[in-house]
Motif scaffolding. Sequence first.
Motif, PDB file in Angstrom:
ATOM      1  N   HIS A   1      -1.185   6.181   6.257  1.00 50.22           N
ATOM      2  CA  HIS A   1      -1.004   5.921   4.821  1.00 50.22           C
ATOM      3  C   HIS A   1       0.210   5.056   4.526  1.00 50.22           C
ATOM      4  O   HIS A   1       0.636   4.964   3.378  1.00 50.22           O
ATOM      5  CB  HIS A   1      -0.916   7.260   4.069  1.00 50.22           C
ATOM      6  N   GLY A   2       0.778   4.430   5.542  1.00 47.00           N
ATOM      7  CA  GLY A   2       1.923   3.552   5.303  1.00 47.00           C
ATOM      8  C   GLY A   2       3.203   4.153   5.855  1.00 47.00           C
ATOM      9  O   GLY A   2       3.221   5.296   6.318  1.00 47.00           O
TER      10      GLY A   2
ATOM     11  N   ILE B   1      -7.246   1.927   0.595  1.00 44.21           N
ATOM     12  CA  ILE B   1      -6.484   0.688   0.793  1.00 44.21           C
ATOM     13  C   ILE B   1      -7.185  -0.242   1.775  1.00 44.21           C
ATOM     14  O   ILE B   1      -7.325  -1.437   1.525  1.00 44.21           O
ATOM     15  CB  ILE B   1      -5.046   1.019   1.254  1.00 44.21           C
TER      16      ILE B   1
ATOM     17  N   LYS C   1      -4.449  -3.840  -0.087  1.00 42.50           N
ATOM     18  CA  LYS C   1      -4.973  -4.857   0.838  1.00 42.50           C
ATOM     19  C   LYS C   1      -5.852  -5.968   0.199  1.00 42.50           C
ATOM     20  O   LYS C   1      -5.322  -6.991  -0.159  1.00 42.50           O
ATOM     21  CB  LYS C   1      -5.672  -4.183   2.006  1.00 42.50           C
TER      22      LYS C   1
ATOM     23  N   GLY D   1       0.822  -1.203   0.000  1.00 44.17           N
ATOM     24  CA  GLY D   1       0.000   0.000   0.000  1.00 44.17           C
ATOM     25  C   GLY D   1       0.858   1.256   0.000  1.00 44.17           C
ATOM     26  O   GLY D   1       0.578   2.224  -0.704  1.00 44.17           O
ATOM     27  N   ALA D   2       1.927   1.234   0.795  1.00 39.85           N
ATOM     28  CA  ALA D   2       2.819   2.398   0.875  1.00 39.85           C
ATOM     29  C   ALA D   2       3.419   2.711  -0.504  1.00 39.85           C
ATOM     30  O   ALA D   2       3.551   3.881  -0.882  1.00 39.85           O
ATOM     31  CB  ALA D   2       3.924   2.140   1.902  1.00 39.85           C
TER      32      ALA D   2
ATOM     33  N   VAL E   1       0.811   4.631  -2.360  1.00 37.25           N
ATOM     34  CA  VAL E   1       0.667   5.987  -1.822  1.00 37.25           C
ATOM     35  C   VAL E   1       1.808   6.867  -2.327  1.00 37.25           C
ATOM     36  O   VAL E   1       1.596   8.007  -2.760  1.00 37.25           O
ATOM     37  CB  VAL E   1       0.613   5.965  -0.268  1.00 37.25           C
TER      38      VAL E   1
ATOM     39  N   ASP F   1      -7.474   7.408  -0.289  1.00 39.98           N
ATOM     40  CA  ASP F   1      -6.743   6.201   0.096  1.00 39.98           C
ATOM     41  C   ASP F   1      -7.785   5.164   0.512  1.00 39.98           C
ATOM     42  O   ASP F   1      -8.299   5.201   1.629  1.00 39.98           O
ATOM     43  CB  ASP F   1      -5.772   6.514   1.241  1.00 39.98           C
TER      44      ASP F   1
ATOM     45  N   GLU G   1      -8.807   9.387   3.876  1.00 37.34           N
ATOM     46  CA  GLU G   1      -9.507   8.109   4.052  1.00 37.34           C
ATOM     47  C   GLU G   1     -10.958   8.461   4.398  1.00 37.34           C
ATOM     48  O   GLU G   1     -11.178   9.325   5.242  1.00 37.34           O
ATOM     49  CB  GLU G   1      -8.927   7.321   5.234  1.00 37.34           C
TER      50      GLU G   1
HETATM   51  C1  LIG Z   1      -2.490  -0.520   5.408  1.00 34.51           C
HETATM   52  C2  LIG Z   1      -2.661   0.838   4.889  1.00 34.51           C
HETATM   53  C3  LIG Z   1      -1.663   1.488   4.155  1.00 34.51           C
HETATM   54  C4  LIG Z   1      -0.291   0.898   3.953  1.00 34.51           C
HETATM   55  O1  LIG Z   1      -0.302  -0.306   3.276  1.00 34.51           O
HETATM   56  P1  LIG Z   1       0.997  -1.271   3.410  1.00 34.51           P
HETATM   57  O2  LIG Z   1       0.700  -2.398   2.482  1.00 34.51           O
HETATM   58  O3  LIG Z   1       1.048  -1.700   4.835  1.00 34.51           O
HETATM   59  O4  LIG Z   1       2.174  -0.474   3.008  1.00 34.51           O
HETATM   60  C5  LIG Z   1      -1.939   2.736   3.648  1.00 34.51           C
HETATM   61  N1  LIG Z   1      -3.137   3.329   3.841  1.00 34.51           N
HETATM   62  C6  LIG Z   1      -4.106   2.747   4.533  1.00 34.51           C
HETATM   63  C7  LIG Z   1      -5.421   3.437   4.701  1.00 34.51           C
HETATM   64  C8  LIG Z   1      -3.915   1.483   5.104  1.00 34.51           C
HETATM   65  O5  LIG Z   1      -4.871   0.917   5.829  1.00 34.51           O
END
Ligand SMILES: *Cc1c(COP(=O)(O)O)cnc(C)c1O
Length: 431
Positions: A148-149, A248, A275, A120-121, A124, A246, A213
């Motif tokens: 956000h990671g 994720i 995710k 996710g990072a 981002v 975001d 978010e």
């Molecule tokens: C988990 C998450 C991230 C980061 O994702 P990673 O895969 O852990 O790097 C970023 N933003 C949100 C909203 C998240 O829940």
Amino acid sequence: MGEVIREPANLRAFEALESNVRLYSRLLPDVFSRARGSVMLTDGGRKVIDFLSGASALNYGHNNHEIRAAIAAYLASDAVVHGLDMATPAKREFMETFDSVILRERGLQNYRFQFTGPTGANAVEAALKLSRKITGRQNVISFTHGYHGLSLGASAVTGGRHYRVASGVALSGATFMPYDGYLGTTIDTSDYLRNVLLDESSGVDSPAAILVETVQGEGGINVAGRQWLQSVQGIARDVGALFIVDDIQMGCGRTGDFFSFEFAGLSPDIVVLSKSLSGYGLPLSMLLIKEERDAWQPGEHTATFRGNNLALVSATAALNIYWRSLAFSQGVQRMGELMRRRLDAIASEHGNSFAVRGRGMALGFDCHNAEIAEATTRKAFEKGLIIERCGPRDQVIKFLPALTIDLDTLNQGVDIFEVSLAETMKHTRAA
Ligand SMILES: *Cc1c(COP(=O)(O)O)cnc(C)c1O
């Protein structure tokens, strides 16, 4: 994290060999060997109900056999698994399916797909970099309690001091603004945001992007309202900033709809997904970028593992199985309401010293007290339930069951939570 958990002997290898940074093997001190749907099995054969779901990376449950069949068939056929970002039938099928089943059905046309590195990072970072490239500005507006990671760019837009300090360098390029409800229910914090960004002398640099978010997952299941989100999108447009959602953790059906922002009718310039995108717990991240914002030069942002074909195959299977009709989405809404009603009832049993909030199947039980939350989740694990905490002081218990969970298992899990909380409260009062 409060009391020390006594670890059984079979965790010795993890204590001796794995870095101190390990977290979940401390919070959930057991060895997990198998999993299916919403139930995990420990090495010792104990069944544990999973209400964490890989922080919402397992929205369709562990080892979903329908999705697994697509992966198994793909592997058996010697189709390309890793090909950098070469064109493959697996990627074509994913993009075409996502475009028709998700985007067109929702009137979200003209988005392009950028497959980033697998976390996710990574995604981002790509979104921030593209926004800065397009606008020639550095500042990004992020919100209090946002997560956000933890790469450097992503840490800079993440609120938690625990994480920020660990970066070890000055984090720059972000300004934090109050999230919806941060100053109580009577103050609309988007008014403040608008004033600050339209004021040439506010001291806040014009932003490249506003990053939000719709429900803050790690931040404590804080829910932004429809109007607030619409205002923030409008402000982004008015000040020439990109509007980034975001999604994720809250995307891929967690709040009931595929995207968490559908209820507010938003059309973000960039949507960040990760995710549960792969549908199977395989790493897969991507950006949806409005066509006119796709300002990248070829190869300007790359990564070795982007758009891994195996993850694209499972992602396509998840779309085909769950998103071709409205039934799944409606089921999530219904299950979310049932869960919420039960949590509300539990809160009122305790004289409403707790607060329940959330959307769809992302719910938070705010204990307003880190010790109660910690003791309750620890007891719950001993009794066979995995639940995690979130919020600035880890005082909120977070409910993220698989969206495919059956009602019996859901109720069993909530029962365990109810008993664990009651025992904690009895203990707290007695102390
Ligand atoms: C988990 C998450 C991230 C980061 O994702 P990673 O895969 O852990 O790097 C970023 N933003 C949100 C909203 C998240 O829940």
